[in-house]
Enzyme design. Sequence first.
Site, mmCIF file in Angstrom:
data_model
loop_
_atom_site.group_PDB
_atom_site.id
_atom_site.type_symbol
_atom_site.label_atom_id
_atom_site.label_comp_id
_atom_site.label_asym_id
_atom_site.label_seq_id
_atom_site.Cartn_x
_atom_site.Cartn_y
_atom_site.Cartn_z
ATOM 1 C CG HIS A 225 -28.757 -31.329 12.239
ATOM 2 N ND1 HIS A 225 -28.172 -32.510 11.874
ATOM 3 C CD2 HIS A 225 -28.031 -30.347 11.611
ATOM 4 C CE1 HIS A 225 -27.145 -32.270 11.058
ATOM 5 N NE2 HIS A 225 -27.039 -30.956 10.894
ATOM 6 C CG HIS A 264 -30.619 -40.111 8.871
ATOM 7 N ND1 HIS A 264 -30.370 -39.726 7.574
ATOM 8 C CD2 HIS A 264 -29.683 -39.519 9.652
ATOM 9 C CE1 HIS A 264 -29.316 -38.920 7.591
ATOM 10 N NE2 HIS A 264 -28.885 -38.773 8.817
ATOM 11 C CG ASP A 318 -27.456 -37.237 17.086
ATOM 12 O OD1 ASP A 318 -26.254 -36.985 17.187
ATOM 13 O OD2 ASP A 318 -28.251 -36.545 16.435
#
Length: 381
Positions: A225, A264, A318
């Site tokens: 995450h 994702h 990210d």
Amino acid sequence: MSTAMQEMHTDIGLVNTIVARSSLSFINGEEGILEYVGSIDDLARNSTFEESTYLLWYRRLPSRTELSDFTANICSNYDLSETMWDMIVSLPRDASPMHALRTLVSALALEDPAVDDPSEEANMRKSMTMLAKMPALIAGFDRHRKGLDLVRPDGEATIAENFLYMLNGEKPTERMARAMDICLILHADHGFNASTFASLVTISTLSDMYSAVTTAIGTLKGPLHGGANEGVMHMLQKIDSVDSVDSFVMQKFANNEKIMGFGHRVYKAYDPRATYLKTFAEGIAQDTGNMALFEKSKKIEEVMDREVGAKGIYPNVDFYSATTYFSLGIELDLFTALFAMSRVSGWTAHCLEYLQNNRLIRPRCDYNGPHEQEYVSISLR
Ligand code: ACO
């Protein structure tokens, strides 16, 4: 199996399960669209983190006066009690910032006399407390572990400016503060991601907002995450040059390892936050002499597109936020804490929304263990 159990379906990882309704953020994973009430792109270009938080909490944009009152309220909550400043300097210097942040946010509850007041007004106030104080907790801990004097907040500054000021001990340039502000806007909310869902599980038991956010921080920390942004940077640092990228990535595939910052659960198209951050990261890398890093990132993306693009594996938020934070001079292990500093607005917004129609979240497991085993006395085992 009872009839009620037979009617249930198994969905490991809750891939295909909708657990509640929400009017906060809309995600279309096939087309790569994200909206927090309004377009993410519009917000990144025109809004501020404070205004986006108002939007998430009240589900509409504020008037000029409302925004100014909201911002003043945030600023007046920046500072910590002496007990909290003392607590920061009592933490082990080698602790990870995410463990420190989780502990410190949890500790904020200890000094809130209305910690268990479940009213919406009290919950709003607690959300404001956490939003406003998290920059001091993160920056304070970073300075403490480096043996530097702690810097008290600047009550006139925005959240982004105030954080960079407390972190570095000097006011940031306008460009740096805006870069930080945009990162905060882009990370503020994202539907029922793992940490938001974790906060909802906690709040659905009618526990308190501090507990919900503490739960969420612990969940965000994982490398699958929010922790992936730090992982991206570690990976980039291990790659000597653009020329070594291809073999590095192929080796990871050979070892059955994931490439951090890619893939994702919801997006099978380009993550819209990554689209924005890619251009943004390039500009900052150029300004700060970090183009080699950006070139390596671009090359990783190229190799990943060749190898797994057809599977819908693209960079997620990210991936390019890592290069952006690094170019801003932020320590690697603070990246995920910055994510938390932003996502607290989404976590609290979802908790406030969920409580309006609360139902305990309590899924079931599909038990596949033995039945009616005999109890064997310990002396016979
Ligand atoms: N690198 C290589 N292959 C990948 C990657 C990756 N980063 N991500 C997914 N895949 C492959 C898987 O190996 C799998 O392949 P297979 O079908 O041949 O077995 C397929 O894509 C599906 O992947 P899953 O892991 O099953 O997808 P899931 O939805 O469970 O996981 C996750 C999504 C956890 C984000 C995953 O893509 C991953 O681990 N990514 C790396 C960590 C990361 O960047 N996390 C941040 C996500 S964004 C955020 O939380 C803010």
